[in-house]
Design a protein around this motif. Structure first.
Motif, PDB file in Angstrom:
ATOM      1  N   ILE A   1      57.455  -0.800  -8.859  1.00 48.42           N
ATOM      2  CA  ILE A   1      58.415   0.026  -8.127  1.00 48.42           C
ATOM      3  C   ILE A   1      57.692   0.932  -7.145  1.00 48.42           C
ATOM      4  N   ALA A   2      58.154   0.943  -5.917  1.00 45.53           N
ATOM      5  CA  ALA A   2      57.513   1.731  -4.864  1.00 45.53           C
ATOM      6  C   ALA A   2      57.745   3.217  -5.077  1.00 45.53           C
ATOM      7  N   PRO A   3      56.771   4.041  -4.645  1.00 46.38           N
ATOM      8  CA  PRO A   3      56.935   5.495  -4.766  1.00 46.38           C
ATOM      9  C   PRO A   3      58.190   6.007  -4.070  1.00 46.38           C
ATOM     10  N   ASN A   4      58.619   5.320  -3.005  1.00 48.66           N
ATOM     11  CA  ASN A   4      59.815   5.782  -2.290  1.00 48.66           C
ATOM     12  C   ASN A   4      61.045   5.829  -3.188  1.00 48.66           C
ATOM     13  N   LEU A   5      61.085   4.934  -4.177  1.00 48.79           N
ATOM     14  CA  LEU A   5      62.218   4.944  -5.103  1.00 48.79           C
ATOM     15  C   LEU A   5      62.213   6.228  -5.922  1.00 48.79           C
ATOM     16  N   ILE A   6      61.030   6.641  -6.354  1.00 47.98           N
ATOM     17  CA  ILE A   6      60.920   7.883  -7.114  1.00 47.98           C
ATOM     18  C   ILE A   6      61.327   9.070  -6.254  1.00 47.98           C
TER      19      ILE A   6
ATOM     20  N   VAL B   1      66.992  27.972  -3.593  1.00 44.76           N
ATOM     21  CA  VAL B   1      65.604  27.900  -3.138  1.00 44.76           C
ATOM     22  C   VAL B   1      65.061  26.589  -3.687  1.00 44.76           C
ATOM     23  N   MET B   2      65.163  25.532  -2.889  1.00 47.26           N
ATOM     24  CA  MET B   2      64.869  24.180  -3.375  1.00 47.26           C
ATOM     25  C   MET B   2      63.705  23.568  -2.602  1.00 47.26           C
ATOM     26  N   ILE B   3      62.734  23.058  -3.347  1.00 49.25           N
ATOM     27  CA  ILE B   3      61.595  22.362  -2.746  1.00 49.25           C
ATOM     28  C   ILE B   3      61.280  21.138  -3.600  1.00 49.25           C
ATOM     29  N   HIS B   4      61.638  19.964  -3.116  1.00 53.90           N
ATOM     30  CA  HIS B   4      61.284  18.713  -3.798  1.00 53.90           C
ATOM     31  C   HIS B   4      61.815  18.717  -5.233  1.00 53.90           C
ATOM     32  N   ASP B   5      60.940  18.987  -6.215  1.00 50.76           N
ATOM     33  CA  ASP B   5      61.375  18.973  -7.604  1.00 50.76           C
ATOM     34  C   ASP B   5      61.371  20.381  -8.193  1.00 50.76           C
ATOM     35  N   SER B   6      61.528  21.372  -7.324  1.00 45.86           N
ATOM     36  CA  SER B   6      61.587  22.768  -7.761  1.00 45.86           C
ATOM     37  C   SER B   6      62.960  23.331  -7.409  1.00 45.86           C
ATOM     38  N   PHE B   7      63.685  23.791  -8.429  1.00 47.28           N
ATOM     39  CA  PHE B   7      65.065  24.227  -8.275  1.00 47.28           C
ATOM     40  C   PHE B   7      65.140  25.737  -8.495  1.00 47.28           C
ATOM     41  N   GLY B   8      65.664  26.465  -7.508  1.00 50.86           N
ATOM     42  CA  GLY B   8      65.681  27.908  -7.651  1.00 50.86           C
ATOM     43  C   GLY B   8      66.944  28.567  -7.148  1.00 50.86           C
TER      44      GLY B   8
ATOM     45  N   THR C   1      68.076  12.669  -4.979  1.00 51.82           N
ATOM     46  CA  THR C   1      69.414  12.523  -5.554  1.00 51.82           C
ATOM     47  C   THR C   1      69.657  13.588  -6.615  1.00 51.82           C
ATOM     48  N   HIS C   2      68.662  13.777  -7.470  1.00 51.86           N
ATOM     49  CA  HIS C   2      68.777  14.789  -8.519  1.00 51.86           C
ATOM     50  C   HIS C   2      68.985  16.173  -7.915  1.00 51.86           C
ATOM     51  N   LEU C   3      68.221  16.487  -6.869  1.00 52.96           N
ATOM     52  CA  LEU C   3      68.328  17.785  -6.205  1.00 52.96           C
ATOM     53  C   LEU C   3      69.722  17.984  -5.615  1.00 52.96           C
TER      54      LEU C   3
END
Length: 233
Positions: A178-183, A207-214, A189-191
């Motif tokens: 599976i390609a990294p792009n899928l991850i 305050v959202m950055i990639h996999d950081s939710f604030g 999507t989760h964000l």
């Protein structure tokens, strides 16, 4: 201002540009933190400190234990906040020193206010993924052991994520190409799902950055609940 900070704090300011800039960010909406917001503000303070306690970094232990550390060091935290120049050798060795100092100041203000739960605060509370790429792989493959290693379980003991990353990656490479792009798409999507779910519950500042939710302390519990539940779903 950056030059003044460097003059005052010397080597502690060098190479810390991102940390220094983030330490000055506040959400435009500030609300009373409430009981759970006060909990998450203290947990965040310990996470930003990252000091080792009993051989483990504060950012690697359960939030309950982080809060206990802050409760046990509340006077020291207030002293740091009120006398940063005097205590630079302490906060300057934190994992994220300037953000830690900023959080110490919020906690000190809340304590001085008299009732921390009613203290109005716009300090961003962040919830970071534990190596989110491996989390998504574990979820897609229904890998219970991998999920525990990256803190997808309800275990009280926090896993030392990066010790297990190489092992999990080797296993994944054998199972899938599976390609990294899928991850990355799973992260996005989760964000987005978390933002939509939180907005339905009245959250307006993110305050959202990639996999950081604030968000602000008053809404931190909502962010924690929605980002956790939606990942499992």
């Amino acid at each position: 201002m950056a030059q003044k900070i460097t003059q005052i704090f010397g080597d502690y300011a060098k190479g810390r540009k991102d940390d220094f800039l983030k330490s000055m960010l506040l959400c435009s909406e500030a609300l009373p933190v409430g009981e759970r917001g006060w909990y998450w503000l203290k947990s965040t303070c310990a996470t930003l400190a990252g000091f080792k306690v009993n051989g483990k970094g504060l950012d690697k232990i359960h939030p309950d234990e982080r809060v206990k550390w802050v409760d046990g060091n509340i006077q020291f935290i207030c002293e740091i906040a009120n006398n940063p120049e005097e205590y630079v050798e302490n906060w300057g060795n934190a994992d994220k020193p300037f953000q830690f100092l900023a959080c110490c100041r919020e906690i000190a203000k809340a304590v001085e206010f008299g009732n921390p739960h009613e203290y109005v605060c716009g300090f961003p509370i962040q919830f970071d993924g534990s190596c989110s790429g491996i989390q998504h792989y574990s979820a897609m493959f229904l890998d219970e052991n991998g999920g525990k290693m990256v803190n997808l379980s309800d275990d009280k003991e926090m896993a030392d994520v990066y010790r297990a990353v190489a092992e999990i990656l080797d296993s994944r490479k054998q199972k899938s190409g599976i390609a990294p792009n899928l991850i990355h798409s799973q992260d996005a999507t989760h964000l987005r799902m978390a933002i939509l779910a939180c907005a339905k519950r009245g959250v307006r500042h993110f305050v959202m950055i990639h996999d950081s939710f604030g968000t602000i302390p008053a809404h931190a519990q909502i962010m924690y609940e929605e980002s956790s539940v939606l990942f499992v779903i």
